[in-house]
Design an enzyme around this catalytic site. Structure first.
Site, PDB file in Angstrom:
ATOM      1  N   ALA A   1     -10.732   4.105  10.744  1.00 41.26           N
ATOM      2  CA  ALA A   1     -11.479   4.857   9.729  1.00 41.26           C
ATOM      3  C   ALA A   1     -12.215   3.912   8.786  1.00 41.26           C
ATOM      4  CB  ALA A   1     -10.526   5.757   8.946  1.00 41.26           C
TER       5      ALA A   1
ATOM      6  N   ASP B   1      -8.373  -7.114  -4.495  1.00 40.09           N
ATOM      7  CA  ASP B   1      -7.647  -6.418  -3.424  1.00 40.09           C
ATOM      8  C   ASP B   1      -8.408  -6.676  -2.123  1.00 40.09           C
ATOM      9  OD1 ASP B   1      -6.383  -4.709  -1.668  1.00 40.09           O
ATOM     10  OD2 ASP B   1      -6.580  -2.919  -2.915  1.00 40.09           O
TER      11      ASP B   1
ATOM     12  N   ASP C   1     -12.170  -5.113   7.884  1.00 39.87           N
ATOM     13  CA  ASP C   1     -12.802  -3.891   8.410  1.00 39.87           C
ATOM     14  C   ASP C   1     -14.220  -3.737   7.860  1.00 39.87           C
ATOM     15  OD1 ASP C   1     -10.427  -3.308   9.746  1.00 39.87           O
ATOM     16  OD2 ASP C   1      -9.622  -2.250   8.001  1.00 39.87           O
TER      17      ASP C   1
ATOM     18  N   GLY D   1      -8.535  -0.857  -3.135  1.00 42.32           N
ATOM     19  CA  GLY D   1      -8.513   0.131  -2.054  1.00 42.32           C
ATOM     20  C   GLY D   1      -9.277  -0.328  -0.830  1.00 42.32           C
TER      21      GLY D   1
ATOM     22  N   GLY E   1      -6.698   2.817   7.216  1.00 45.75           N
ATOM     23  CA  GLY E   1      -6.568   2.751   8.672  1.00 45.75           C
ATOM     24  C   GLY E   1      -7.744   1.961   9.216  1.00 45.75           C
TER      25      GLY E   1
ATOM     26  N   GLY F   1     -14.740 -17.869   4.808  1.00 45.37           N
ATOM     27  CA  GLY F   1     -15.904 -17.415   5.565  1.00 45.37           C
ATOM     28  C   GLY F   1     -15.593 -16.978   6.979  1.00 45.37           C
TER      29      GLY F   1
ATOM     30  N   SER G   1     -11.372 -16.233   2.390  1.00 46.89           N
ATOM     31  CA  SER G   1     -12.309 -16.786   1.394  1.00 46.89           C
ATOM     32  C   SER G   1     -13.051 -18.013   1.924  1.00 46.89           C
ATOM     33  CB  SER G   1     -11.553 -17.153   0.110  1.00 46.89           C
ATOM     34  OG  SER G   1     -10.565 -18.120   0.422  1.00 46.89           O
TER      35      SER G   1
ATOM     36  N   ASP H   1      -3.346   5.214   2.890  1.00 48.88           N
ATOM     37  CA  ASP H   1      -2.754   3.995   2.323  1.00 48.88           C
ATOM     38  C   ASP H   1      -2.041   4.349   1.021  1.00 48.88           C
ATOM     39  OD1 ASP H   1      -3.946   2.688   4.420  1.00 48.88           O
ATOM     40  OD2 ASP H   1      -5.400   1.568   3.203  1.00 48.88           O
TER      41      ASP H   1
ATOM     42  N   ASN I   1      -5.274   6.126   8.479  1.00 51.61           N
ATOM     43  CA  ASN I   1      -4.016   6.131   7.714  1.00 51.61           C
ATOM     44  C   ASN I   1      -4.284   6.526   6.277  1.00 51.61           C
ATOM     45  OD1 ASN I   1      -2.596   4.898   9.868  1.00 51.61           O
ATOM     46  ND2 ASN I   1      -3.099   2.841   9.116  1.00 51.61           N
TER      47      ASN I   1
HETATM   48  P1  ATP Z   1      -7.781  -7.621   5.862  1.00 55.61           P
HETATM   49  O1  ATP Z   1      -6.681  -7.605   6.896  1.00 55.61           O
HETATM   50  O2  ATP Z   1      -7.302  -7.934   4.490  1.00 55.61           O
HETATM   51  O3  ATP Z   1      -8.666  -6.451   5.937  1.00 55.61           O
HETATM   52  P2  ATP Z   1      -8.704  -9.784   7.450  1.00 55.61           P
HETATM   53  O4  ATP Z   1      -7.530 -10.693   7.395  1.00 55.61           O
HETATM   54  O5  ATP Z   1      -8.914  -9.010   8.691  1.00 55.61           O
HETATM   55  O6  ATP Z   1      -8.738  -8.845   6.202  1.00 55.61           O
HETATM   56  P3  ATP Z   1     -10.300 -11.903   6.334  1.00 55.61           P
HETATM   57  O7  ATP Z   1     -10.538 -13.047   7.220  1.00 55.61           O
HETATM   58  O8  ATP Z   1      -9.268 -12.066   5.271  1.00 55.61           O
HETATM   59  O9  ATP Z   1     -10.038 -10.617   7.242  1.00 55.61           O
HETATM   60  O10 ATP Z   1     -11.646 -11.480   5.589  1.00 55.61           O
HETATM   61  C1  ATP Z   1     -12.777 -10.989   6.292  1.00 55.61           C
HETATM   62  C2  ATP Z   1     -14.025 -11.479   5.596  1.00 55.61           C
HETATM   63  O11 ATP Z   1     -14.022 -10.948   4.265  1.00 55.61           O
HETATM   64  C3  ATP Z   1     -14.119 -12.975   5.445  1.00 55.61           C
HETATM   65  O12 ATP Z   1     -14.733 -13.575   6.578  1.00 55.61           O
HETATM   66  C4  ATP Z   1     -14.956 -13.113   4.188  1.00 55.61           C
HETATM   67  O13 ATP Z   1     -16.335 -12.998   4.501  1.00 55.61           O
HETATM   68  C5  ATP Z   1     -14.539 -11.886   3.365  1.00 55.61           C
HETATM   69  N1  ATP Z   1     -13.482 -12.230   2.400  1.00 55.61           N
HETATM   70  C6  ATP Z   1     -12.150 -12.093   2.544  1.00 55.61           C
HETATM   71  N2  ATP Z   1     -11.488 -12.532   1.463  1.00 55.61           N
HETATM   72  C7  ATP Z   1     -12.433 -12.975   0.596  1.00 55.61           C
HETATM   73  C8  ATP Z   1     -12.405 -13.555  -0.711  1.00 55.61           C
HETATM   74  N3  ATP Z   1     -11.241 -13.787  -1.359  1.00 55.61           N
HETATM   75  N4  ATP Z   1     -13.584 -13.870  -1.294  1.00 55.61           N
HETATM   76  C9  ATP Z   1     -14.764 -13.633  -0.666  1.00 55.61           C
HETATM   77  N5  ATP Z   1     -14.863 -13.080   0.558  1.00 55.61           N
HETATM   78  C10 ATP Z   1     -13.708 -12.763   1.191  1.00 55.61           C
HETATM   79  O1  RIB Z   2      -7.212  -3.281   7.663  1.00 52.74           O
HETATM   80  C1  RIB Z   2      -6.726  -2.609   6.524  1.00 52.74           C
HETATM   81  C2  RIB Z   2      -5.925  -1.392   6.921  1.00 52.74           C
HETATM   82  O2  RIB Z   2      -4.786  -1.810   7.607  1.00 52.74           O
HETATM   83  C3  RIB Z   2      -5.429  -0.571   5.765  1.00 52.74           C
HETATM   84  O3  RIB Z   2      -6.356   0.397   5.327  1.00 52.74           O
HETATM   85  C4  RIB Z   2      -4.152   0.021   6.276  1.00 52.74           C
HETATM   86  O4  RIB Z   2      -4.276   1.362   6.655  1.00 52.74           O
HETATM   87  C5  RIB Z   2      -3.755  -0.853   7.464  1.00 52.74           C
HETATM   88  O5  RIB Z   2      -3.700  -0.146   8.590  1.00 52.74           O
END
Ligand code: ATP
Ligand code: RIB
Length: 306
Positions: free
Chosen positions: A48, A246, A252, A287, A45, A224, A222, A19, A17
């Site tokens: 990617a 961000d 990913d 990003g 995406g 873990g 945050s 973004d 995607n």
């Molecule tokens: P996203 O959808 O935003 O890509 P997600 O919801 O799939 O993320 P999260 O569980 O939020 O995944 O985060 C994945 C990993 O990234 C966590 O297990 C942690 O190791 C790290 N992480 C996420 N947010 C933080 C933070 N605020 N500080 C430190 N590490 C973080």
């Molecule tokens: O996991 C993050 C991704 O989800 C973003 O890059 C966005 O493209 C959404 O699909």
């Protein structure tokens, strides 16, 4: 992290995607208009992103998916190649490239609307896809392309003894055949709750998921991550204490780097710790793919903590 004796080969089938990101102090409520601070277009995406994360972490990575004939499609292909991802099997189709419309607030949290576009055409394997999957150590999958395409790829991986890692995002019910072809399920806590009906208890949710897949990692932002496998005590690995600007793509980054560390033969705890270091680096920068660290940075950040 151990030095790899062999560079892992990771295949990814998933979305690409562009973004379109608005940075604001606070996301608007329904019916409200707010003035934002900044706008960026960033390659993203989930497919990617995981490909870029794994490539920057040191793997040989090939991406299967689709982009449109438009400028976003060209930019996404170029961006993947600049991170070292092979795009020979990334199709160009007569459907607009997928976009993600993202609002990031001052806490680093986000809200996202995805328009699948070209990603929606990935409903089956194309010539060459199965051969590529067969040559990989690990196949990374997510749910931003149609589940039929994800299932076809997972079953191809299973036929060739290739390890499959499925990030079940965005959350949706999963066909039993897909779970049967999944080795490691990697939901965040919300996706784990959606799949199991168990909220606020990741250990219990992981336990429920183990009746369907042999290994589970639930990411907890945050707080873990939690690893669980059949017949073993669950393991929790903390996140690094950092200030997030961000979090888009944190999951990913975690998935791509975890896959590399496991394919290199590291222990689960070391692999989770290394992936946590990578994800922590990514949340400190704006990003999705743009924020993903290279191997030397991850090793530097992980020094003394794993
Ligand atoms: P996203 O959808 O935003 O890509 P997600 O919801 O799939 O993320 P999260 O569980 O939020 O995944 O985060 C994945 C990993 O990234 C966590 O297990 C942690 O190791 C790290 N992480 C996420 N947010 C933080 C933070 N605020 N500080 C430190 N590490 C973080
Ligand atoms: O996991 C993050 C991704 O989800 C973003 O890059 C966005 O493209 C959404 O699909």
């Amino acid at each position: 992290m151990t030095d790899p004796t062999k560079t892992p080969h990771i295949a990814v089938l998933g979305s690409a995607n562009m973004d379109l990101v608005a940075y604001v102090a606070k996301a608007p409520e329904r019916g409200e208009t707010v003035t934002g601070r900044e706008f960026r277009t960033v390659p993203g995406g989930k497919g990617a992103n995981q490909a870029v994360a794994a490539a920057r972490a040191g793997a040989t990575v090939s991406m299967i998916g689709a982009v449109g004939t438009d400028a976003f499609g060209t930019q996404l292909r170029t961006s993947l190649e600049q991170s070292g991802v092979d795009t020979d099997l990334l199709r160009t189709v007569e459907t607009p490239t997928g976009t993600a419309h993202i609002v990031v607030d001052d806490d680093g949290g986000n809200a996202i609307v995805v328009i699948p576009g070209a990603n929606g055409t990935v409903t089956a394997l194309a010539p060459g896809d199965e051969g590529l999957i067969a040559s990989a150590d690990t196949l990374l999958l997510q749910l931003e392309v149609p589940v039929e395409g994800v299932l076809a790829a997972a079953q191809a991986a299973r036929r060739h003894g290739v390890r499959t890692v499925l990030t079940p995002a965005p959350a949706r019910p999963l066909p039993p055949e897909l779970l049967a072809a999944t080795d490691l399920l990697l939901p965040n806590e919300h996706e784990a709750a959606a799949l199991t009906g168990i909220a606020d208890d990741p250990r219990a949710a992981a336990g429920a998921l183990l009746s369907q897949v042999p290994e589970v990692v639930i990411t907890l932002g945050s707080r873990g991550s939690l690893y669980a496998a059949r017949g073993a005590e669950p393991v929790t690995v903390p996140a690094r204490q950092v200030t997030a600007v961000d979090t888009t793509g944190a999951g990913d980054t975690f998935a791509g780097t975890l896959a590399v560390a496991l394919a290199e033969g590291n222990s689960v705890v070391d692999a989770l710790s290394w992936a946590s270091s990578a994800a922590a680096l990514s949340v400190q920068r704006p990003g999705a793919s743009a924020s993903m660290p290279y191997r030397t940075e991850i090793d530097g950040a992980a020094d003394g903590v794993s």
